[in-house]
Design a protein around this motif. Structure first.
Motif, mmCIF file in Angstrom:
data_model
loop_
_atom_site.group_PDB
_atom_site.id
_atom_site.type_symbol
_atom_site.label_atom_id
_atom_site.label_comp_id
_atom_site.label_asym_id
_atom_site.label_seq_id
_atom_site.Cartn_x
_atom_site.Cartn_y
_atom_site.Cartn_z
ATOM 1 N N ARG A 130 72.330 -8.988 -16.289
ATOM 2 C CA ARG A 130 71.696 -10.078 -16.333
ATOM 3 C C ARG A 130 71.905 -11.029 -15.175
ATOM 4 N N GLU A 131 72.963 -11.124 -14.687
ATOM 5 C CA GLU A 131 73.381 -11.981 -13.662
ATOM 6 C C GLU A 131 72.372 -11.770 -12.397
ATOM 7 N N CYS A 132 71.974 -10.456 -12.041
ATOM 8 C CA CYS A 132 71.048 -10.154 -10.907
ATOM 9 C C CYS A 132 69.710 -10.261 -11.276
ATOM 10 N N VAL A 133 69.324 -10.769 -12.262
ATOM 11 C CA VAL A 133 67.706 -10.997 -12.604
ATOM 12 C C VAL A 133 67.562 -12.352 -13.100
ATOM 13 N N HIS A 134 66.571 -12.786 -12.219
ATOM 14 C CA HIS A 134 66.239 -14.415 -12.382
ATOM 15 C C HIS A 134 64.852 -14.371 -13.033
ATOM 16 N N VAL A 135 64.715 -15.179 -13.903
ATOM 17 C CA VAL A 135 63.156 -15.268 -14.716
ATOM 18 C C VAL A 135 62.784 -16.504 -14.329
ATOM 19 N N ILE A 136 61.241 -16.654 -13.982
ATOM 20 C CA ILE A 136 60.664 -17.693 -13.774
ATOM 21 C C ILE A 136 59.590 -17.825 -14.575
ATOM 22 N N GLU A 137 59.178 -18.895 -15.246
ATOM 23 C CA GLU A 137 58.006 -18.939 -15.982
ATOM 24 C C GLU A 137 57.006 -19.808 -15.180
ATOM 25 N N SER A 138 55.855 -19.000 -14.868
ATOM 26 C CA SER A 138 54.935 -19.557 -13.608
ATOM 27 C C SER A 138 54.423 -21.065 -14.361
ATOM 28 N N GLU A 139 54.236 -21.364 -15.464
ATOM 29 C CA GLU A 139 53.982 -22.877 -16.150
ATOM 30 C C GLU A 139 54.851 -23.734 -15.529
ATOM 31 N N GLU A 140 56.166 -23.440 -15.483
ATOM 32 C CA GLU A 140 57.193 -24.334 -14.771
ATOM 33 C C GLU A 140 57.165 -24.252 -13.400
ATOM 34 N N PHE A 141 56.832 -23.222 -12.715
ATOM 35 C CA PHE A 141 56.896 -23.222 -11.346
ATOM 36 C C PHE A 141 55.921 -23.988 -10.744
ATOM 37 N N PHE A 142 54.431 -23.861 -11.452
ATOM 38 C CA PHE A 142 53.475 -24.743 -10.895
ATOM 39 C C PHE A 142 53.557 -26.235 -11.292
ATOM 40 N N ALA A 143 54.042 -26.440 -12.464
ATOM 41 C CA ALA A 143 54.376 -27.934 -12.989
ATOM 42 C C ALA A 143 55.436 -28.713 -11.930
ATOM 43 N N ASN A 144 56.655 -27.891 -11.681
ATOM 44 C CA ASN A 144 57.672 -28.346 -11.037
ATOM 45 C C ASN A 144 58.256 -27.541 -9.671
ATOM 46 N N PRO A 145 57.536 -27.341 -8.835
ATOM 47 C CA PRO A 145 57.733 -26.351 -7.842
ATOM 48 C C PRO A 145 58.940 -26.401 -7.044
#
Length: 305
Positions: A227-242
């Protein structure tokens, strides 16, 4: 899947390639790769990868990351498709796609002081879904870190369909394509896993629903890499708060704090709204998968909040 890198990000000026005749592009790629194989021992290999998901904003994040002074992308393309489609070409072929360490050091300049050597990366939306890609990555790139992007799976399916329709991979209506998906994908995972030279157009281009079952693919990555080597990004959050999302990525990668001049929204494909009955059908279908995903993420996905 592949696209040229922006200037200054480990590649040359993509604008010139865009207007060059096809034979010039082919010749240039062949020369670059031949030279790259001869010099592969002095080239970077990725320390982190964006592995998907497809149509989840990976191109936008890729461009923001390779703009960082100590990050280098592939010389020719955003993604090399080595661990899924070109694994038989071997590690020297793979390394040939990345900049020389000496070149990356010159570009990084004083930025690399205190942060170690420059880091290389690539992005491929098929790595997360192809049944052999993640095990190959784990074997060949020990210690690599993975970035996974997820998006409302309903919108992802619709975007993938419109993308496939525009590129000629799809000819059916969306409703019919969803009906055909189980038949199209039947036995493809097993054949890909057993025949390492096999490539499946259906598995790659027609998995509108299957690719949206994120928890299955994410759990496979966590089981292999931790788990420590996998980073998850939600696209909605990325484009709202890049900016804040980007800063979290740099922290995950151990890179010095830095921000690009702007965050783009690349490869977006405007289209008409999805038929509401189909949207309701997909919302019901994905609900249990999204609930399982919430347990892995530790919070409700953005599209369910």
């Amino acid at each position: 899947m592949s696209e040229t890198s922006p200037r200054g990000a480990g590649g040359s000026d993509g604008g010139l390639r865009a207007v060059a005749p096809p034979w010039v592009k082919r010749s240039g790629r062949a020369v670059t790769r031949t030279f790259g194989r001869y010099t592969s021992g002095g080239r970077l290999v990725p320390s982190f990868l964006i592995v998907g998901g497809q149509r989840c904003g990976t191109t936008s994040l890729h461009r923001a990351l390779i703009a960082h002074p100590v990050v280098a992308g592939p010389v020719l393309h955003k993604g090399v498709n080595y661990f899924d489609l070109n694994y038989d070409r071997g590690p020297a072929w793979y390394r040939a796609h990345f900049p020389l360490l000496s070149t990356a050091r010159r570009r990084a300049g004083n930025w690399s002081v205190g942060s170690g050597e420059p880091q290389a990366m690539e992005s491929c939306g098929y790595y997360l879904y192809h049944p052999l890609a993640l095990p190959r990555i784990a074997r060949d790139l020990p210690g690599v870190r993975l970035i996974v992007m997820v998006r409302d799976p309903i919108e992802r399916a619709w975007s993938a369909y419109k993308h496939g329709l525009a590129r000629g991979f799809e000819t059916e209506s969306f409703e019919r394509a969803l009906e055909l998906e189980p038949e199209r994908l039947a036995g493809e995972v097993e054949r890909l896993a057993s025949d390492h030279g096999y490539q499946s157009d259906a598995h790659r281009h027609h998995a509108y629903v299957a690719r949206g079952r994120y928890v299955e693919h994410l759990q496979a990555a966590i089981d292999l890499f931790g788990r420590e080597c996998v980073h998850v990004i939600e696209s909605e959050e990325f484009f709202a708060n890049p900016a804040s999302t980007y800063d979290d990525v740099l922290d995950f990668l151990g890179l010095p704090s830095w921000l690009p001049s702007a965050f783009g929204h690349h490869n977006a494909r405007p289209s008409e709204p999805m038929p509401e009955p189909v949207r309701k059908q997909l919302a019901d279908y994905f609900l249990p998968y999204d609930e399982q995903l919430a347990k892995v993420l530790g919070h409700t996905p953005a599209w369910r909040r």
